[in-house]
Design an enzyme around this catalytic site. Structure first.
Site, short mmCIF file in Angstrom:
data_model
loop_
_atom_site.label_atom_id
_atom_site.label_comp_id
_atom_site.label_asym_id
_atom_site.label_seq_id
_atom_site.Cartn_x
_atom_site.Cartn_y
_atom_site.Cartn_z
N ARG A 25 34.40 33.35 43.42
CA ARG A 25 34.51 32.31 42.33
C ARG A 25 34.46 30.86 43.27
O ARG A 25 35.02 30.86 44.39
CB ARG A 25 35.45 32.37 41.38
N TYR A 64 27.40 35.19 41.80
CA TYR A 64 28.73 36.14 41.88
C TYR A 64 29.42 36.28 40.39
O TYR A 64 29.57 35.24 39.68
CB TYR A 64 29.71 35.42 42.77
N LYS A 123 35.04 35.43 32.99
CA LYS A 123 35.94 34.67 32.93
C LYS A 123 35.58 33.40 32.18
O LYS A 123 36.41 32.81 31.52
CB LYS A 123 36.16 34.19 34.43
N HIS A 179 44.74 36.44 31.28
CA HIS A 179 44.17 36.93 32.35
C HIS A 179 45.06 38.07 32.67
O HIS A 179 45.88 38.28 33.66
CB HIS A 179 44.07 35.98 33.71
N SER A 187 44.09 36.77 40.64
CA SER A 187 43.26 37.42 41.28
C SER A 187 43.54 38.21 42.36
O SER A 187 43.94 37.79 43.35
CB SER A 187 42.08 36.52 41.24
N CYS A 212 45.45 40.51 42.77
CA CYS A 212 47.02 40.93 43.00
C CYS A 212 47.36 41.98 42.21
O CYS A 212 48.69 42.32 42.15
CB CYS A 212 47.79 39.36 42.51
N ASP A 239 41.52 43.46 33.02
CA ASP A 239 41.30 41.89 33.81
C ASP A 239 41.64 41.07 32.64
O ASP A 239 42.33 40.08 32.86
CB ASP A 239 40.01 41.74 34.43
N ALA A 272 34.69 42.18 48.37
CA ALA A 272 33.78 43.25 47.71
C ALA A 272 33.94 43.76 46.41
O ALA A 272 35.17 44.07 46.27
CB ALA A 272 33.27 44.11 48.74
N ARG A 273 33.26 44.04 45.65
CA ARG A 273 33.52 44.40 44.12
C ARG A 273 32.56 45.78 43.87
O ARG A 273 31.47 46.03 44.33
CB ARG A 273 33.14 43.21 43.24
P1 GTP Z 1 41.04 40.64 39.97
O1 GTP Z 1 39.74 41.66 39.55
O2 GTP Z 1 40.46 39.82 41.24
O3 GTP Z 1 41.48 39.80 38.93
O4 GTP Z 1 42.23 41.30 40.69
P2 GTP Z 1 43.17 42.40 40.41
O5 GTP Z 1 44.49 41.73 39.80
O6 GTP Z 1 42.64 43.44 39.40
O7 GTP Z 1 43.55 43.07 41.79
P3 GTP Z 1 43.50 44.77 42.20
O8 GTP Z 1 44.29 45.70 41.43
O9 GTP Z 1 42.24 44.77 42.22
O10 GTP Z 1 44.23 44.31 43.64
C1 GTP Z 1 43.65 43.57 44.73
C2 GTP Z 1 44.37 44.12 45.89
O11 GTP Z 1 45.65 44.28 46.01
C3 GTP Z 1 43.78 45.58 46.47
O12 GTP Z 1 43.55 45.61 47.70
C4 GTP Z 1 44.74 46.51 46.22
O13 GTP Z 1 44.79 47.63 47.02
C5 GTP Z 1 45.87 45.50 46.38
N1 GTP Z 1 47.33 46.12 45.79
C6 GTP Z 1 47.12 46.29 44.54
N2 GTP Z 1 48.61 46.91 44.02
C7 GTP Z 1 49.32 46.68 45.17
C8 GTP Z 1 50.70 46.98 45.12
O14 GTP Z 1 51.35 47.45 44.32
N3 GTP Z 1 51.11 46.79 46.48
C9 GTP Z 1 50.38 46.34 47.44
N4 GTP Z 1 50.98 46.13 48.68
N5 GTP Z 1 49.03 45.89 47.23
C10 GTP Z 1 48.49 46.23 46.02
C1 SPV Z 2 38.79 37.50 39.07
O1 SPV Z 2 38.51 36.57 40.19
O2 SPV Z 2 40.09 37.11 38.67
C2 SPV Z 2 38.21 38.61 38.91
C3 SPV Z 2 36.94 38.57 39.52
O3 SPV Z 2 38.66 39.35 38.03
S1 SPV Z 2 35.72 37.41 38.76
O4 SPV Z 2 34.89 38.23 37.63
O5 SPV Z 2 34.90 36.95 39.70
O6 SPV Z 2 36.44 36.46 38.11
MN MN Z 3 40.46 38.54 37.23
#
Ligand code: GTP
Ligand code: SPV
Ligand code: MN
Length: 582
Positions: free
Chosen positions: A70, A198, A207, A227, A249, A251, A278, A366-367
Site C-alpha cells: 500500500r 497491489y 480497504k 480493521h 497490518s 501484526c 481482516d 508477499a501475499r
Molecule cells: P494484514 O493482512 O496486513 O492486515 O496482516 P495480519 O494482521 O493478518 O497479519 P498476519 O497474521 O498475516 O501476521 C503477520 C506476520 O506476523 C506474519 O509473519 C506472522 O507469522 C507474524 N505473527 C502473527 N502472529 C504472531 C505471534 O503471535 N507472534 C509472533 N512473534 N509473530 C506473529
Molecule cells: C493490510 O495492509 O492491512 C492488508 C493487505 O490487509 S491490503 O489488502 O493490501 O491492505
Molecule cells: Mn489488513
C-alpha cells in the site's frame, strides 16, 4: 451486455469513453470466465503456473518491483471540508482530485479490455452487506476480486434491486510510482485508483470500500467498519464466544483468526472457528449486543512466517486454487517463502536465481489470495445474514516494550481510549520505513475515511441505554527481551490469553486492578505445556509506572492533534489515568 440499472450503464459508458477501452467485459463470476482470464494471464506472463501435482490450479504473480505494498502517502480522502478528512488522512479538494484523475484516466485503456466487476461485501442475503462495482483494466484484479468478494451475477442482481452501489474505477496505468494515486470520495460513494496493481491499492472492495468508504457510511448510519478479524472460540461445554480483534497490518490478524489451540486445550475440547481475518462490520442488534459480519469472501494474507508450525490451517488451505504474489519458488515450482519448514528456494520473488545475499526469496509483503471456504477452521456462521454476536473486542500491535501481554479495560470509555491510543511498529504492508512505532488508533490509521476525532466520538456513542457491549482488551504478542527475542511464544499459545479474556467475560477469572487496566496474575494464565520461564511471564504481566506516565503524556499530545473533534470524555479518561499514575 448491460445491466437493468440505467445509472450503472451510464457510468460504465462514460468510463469507456474517458479511458478509450478497446472492449468492455461484464464479469459474471463463472468458472469458465475465470479459466479464460487465467489462460490470458499465462500467455502475457502476468501469471506463472505452479506445480500442478503439489498445488493444483495455483498461480504465481510477480508484480512490478516498485509496486509491492500500500502507498499511504499517495492515498487521499477527498471531502469538501478538509477537517472532515482529518489530520489522520491526506486530503485533496474533490474538484482538484477529479481533474487530476481524469487526466490520468484519459485514454489509459486504449488497447486494453475494461472489466466491470459487480461485487457484494458480505453474504448476498445479509442486510448488513453492501455492494459496489469495480471497473478495472487488470485481469489479475478480476481474478483476485473473484476470490475476495461475492462477485458476478448474484451481486449484480442485488445492485439492480437496490439501485445504489459504490463506484470504483481502477487502472494499472503504467505502474509508475510517480503516476499513482488512491483517491476516495466518501460524499460521492466513489473510489478512483491509478498506477498500482497491489491488493490494498487495486482490489477496491477491500480497504478502499469496506474500510474507508464504509467507515464514513457507518458513522452516518450507526454501525462500525473496522480493521478486525472475527474468531469463534468454542469451550469444552460447547459454547462459542466470538471475538473481534484489531491489529495493524502484518501484526497477526490472520494468525489469530486461524489459531490452533495447544494440545492440552484440544484434548479438553476447545475449538477455534474462523469468521474473518481482516475486516469486520458490526451493528447493534435488537438485544443490544453487537453483531458482526466479515464483508470479505477470501483471505489476502501475508505469506512470510506462515508455516506448519505457526499456521497449519493456512498451509492446508494453500495447496490448491490459490494465487501467490511475490513469493519465491523451489526448483520444482512450488511456492516458497521465509519461515517455511520444508523445501528450499531456487528463484526469488523477482524470478532471479535465489541468492540470500541479494534478496529474501519472498518479498516481506508477499501475499496469498484464497477463498475463505478453503480454511479448515472456516465456519458456516460466516455466512449468517444476521452476523455473529461479539463478546470481546481486542486491540493489539507490535510493541517491543511497555505494553503487557494482556490487559482489560475497565469499561467502554476506557476501552475506546485504549483503542484510540494504540501504537505499533510499521511493517512491510505499506511502503516506507519498517519498525517505526507510530500511533495507529484501532489499527485504522491508514483506513478511517474521516476525522479520527469524530471516529472516537462515534465509538463512544455505542455506550447507550440498552446496549450490551463487549468487554474490551489490549494484547501484545511482540514484547522483546534484552537480546531482541520475542518473549512470548505467540501463535497457538495465544489461546492461553484468549481463555483468560473469555473467562473475564463470563465472570470466571481473576484480575488485578492497575491505573492502566486490569491484568491477570501469572497464576491466572494456564501454563500447562508452555515453555516459558516464570520470570518472563511475570515481566509480561507487569506495569512499568514510569514508562506509562510518559506514555500518557504522549497520548495527551496525540489526542490534541484532533483538536475540538476529540471527545472531552476521552481526554477526561486519559487525565484520570495520568493522575492515578502520578
Ligand atoms: P494484514 O493482512 O496486513 O492486515 O496482516 P495480519 O494482521 O493478518 O497479519 P498476519 O497474521 O498475516 O501476521 C503477520 C506476520 O506476523 C506474519 O509473519 C506472522 O507469522 C507474524 N505473527 C502473527 N502472529 C504472531 C505471534 O503471535 N507472534 C509472533 N512473534 N509473530 C506473529
Ligand atoms: C493490510 O495492509 O492491512 C492488508 C493487505 O490487509 S491490503 O489488502 O493490501 O491492505
Ligand atoms: Mn489488513
Amino acid at each position: 451486455m448491460t445491466s437493468k440499472l440505467a445509472s450503472l450503464n451510464q457510468w460504465v459508458d462514460s468510463v469507456a469513453q474517458l479511458t478509450q477501452a478497446d472492449a468492455v467485459h461484464w464479469c459474471d463470476g463463472s468458472d469458465a470466465e475465470n479459466a479464460r482470464l487465467v489462460e490470458l494471464m499465462l500467455s502475457t506472463g502476468d501469471l506463472v503456473k505452479l506445480n500442478e501435482q503439489s498445488h493444483p490450479n495455483c498461480y504465481l504473480h510477480r508484480s512490478s518491483p516498485s509496486d509491492v505494498a500500500r502507498v499511504e502517502h499517495l492515498t487521499f480522502v477527498c471531502t469538501h471540508n478538509p477537517a472532515d478528512a482529518g489530520p489522520n488522512n491526506n486530503w485533496m479538494a474533490p474538484d482538484e482530485a477529479h481533474a487530476e484523475m481524469d487526466a490520468l484516466y484519459k485514454g489509459c485503456m486504449r488497447g486494453r479490455t475494461m472489466y466491470v466487476i459487480p461485487y457484494c461485501m458480505g453474504p448476498i442475503d445479509s442486510p448488513l452487506s453492501r455492494c459496489g462495482v469495480e471497473i478495472t483494466d487488470s485481469p489479475y484484479v478480476v481474478a483476485n476480486m473473484r476470490l475476495m468478494t461475492r462477485m458476478g451475477a448474484p451481486a449484480l442482481a442485488r445492485i439492480e434491486r437496490e439501485g445504489s452501489f459504490v463506484k470504483g474505477l481502477h487502472s494499472i496505468g503504467e505502474l509508475d510510482p510517480n503516476r499513482r494515486f488512491i483517491m476516495h470520495f466518501p460524499e460521492e460513494l466513489a473510489i478512483q485508483s491509478y498506477g498500482s496493481g497491489y491488493g490494498g491499492n487495486a482490489l477496491l472492495g477491500k480497504k478502499c470500500h469496506a474500510l474507508r468508504i464504509a467507515s464514513y457510511q457507518a458513522r452516518q448510519e450507526g454501525w462500525l467498519a473496522e480493521h478486525m478479524l472475527i474468531v469463534g472460540i468454542e469451550n469444552p461445554q460447547g459454547e462459542t464466544h466470538y471475538v473481534a480483534a484489531a491489529f495493524p497490518s502484518a501484526c497477526g490478524k490472520t494468525n489469530l483468526a486461524m489459531l490452533i489451540p495447544p494440545e492440552g486445550y484440544r484434548r479438553d475440547g476447545w475449538k477455534v472457528w474462523t469468521v474473518g481475518d481482516d475486516i469486520c462490520w458490526m451493528r447493534p442488534g435488537e438485544d443490544g449486543r453487537l453483531y458482526a459480519i466479515n464483508p470479505e469472501a477470501g483471505y489476502f494474507g501475508v505469506a512470510p512466517g506462515t508455516s506448519e508450525k505457526t499456521n497449519a490451517n493456512a498451509m492446508a488451505m494453500l495447496n490448491r486454487d490459490a494465487i501467490f504474489t511475490n513469493v519465491g519458488v523451489t526448483a520444482d515450482n512450488q511456492p516458497w517463502w521465509e519461515g517455511m519448514t520444508t523445501g528450499e528456494p531456487a528463484k526469488d520473488w523477482q524470478g532471479r536465481p535465489y541468492d540470500k545475499s541479494v534478496s529474501p526469496a519472498a518479498h516481506p509483503n508477499a501475499r496469498f489470495t484464497v477463498s475463505a471456504k478453503q480454511c479448515p477452521s472456516y465456519t458456516d456462521q460466516a455466512e449468517a445474514p444476521q452476523g455473529v454476536p461479539i463478546s470481546a473486542i481486542v486491540f493489539g500491535g507490535r510493541r517491543a516494550s511497555l505494553v503487557p501481554l494482556v490487559l482489560e479495560a475497565r469499561d467502554w470509555t476506557h476501552g475506546v481510549l485504549v483503542g484510540a491510543s494504540m501504537a505499533s511498529e510499521t511493517t512491510a504492508a505499506a511502503t516506507g520505513a519498517v519498525g517505526v512505532v507510530r500511533r495507529d488508533s484501532m489499527a485504522m490509521k491508514p483506513f478511517a475515511g474521516y476525522n479520527f476525532g469524530d471516529y472516537f466520538a462515534h465509538w463512544l456513542s455505542f455506550d447507550k441505554e440498552g446496549a450490551k457491549l463487549p468487554k474490551i482488551f489490549q494484547v501484545n504478542w511482540f514484547r522483546k527481551d534484552a537480546d531482541g527475542k520475542f518473549m512470548w511464544p505467540g501463535f497457538g499459545d495465544n489461546m492461553r490469553v484468549l481463555e483468560w479474556m473469555l473467562k473475564r467475560v463470563t465472570g470466571q477469572a481473576n484480575a488485578v486492578e492497575t491505573p492502566v487496566g486490569n491484568l491477570p496474575l501469572p497464576s491466572d494464565i494456564n501454563t500447562d505445556g508452555l515453555e516459558l520461564d516464570a520470570a518472563a511471564l511475570e515481566q509480561l504481566l507487569s506495569i512499568d509506572r514510569a514508562g506509562w506516565k510518559a506514555e500518557m503524556a504522549s497520548i495527551a499530545e496525540y489526542l490534541d492533534e484532533y483538536g475540538d473533534r476529540t471527545p472531552a470524555a476521552l481526554k477526561a479518561e486519559r487525565a484520570k489515568i495520568a493522575a492515578q499514575l502520578a
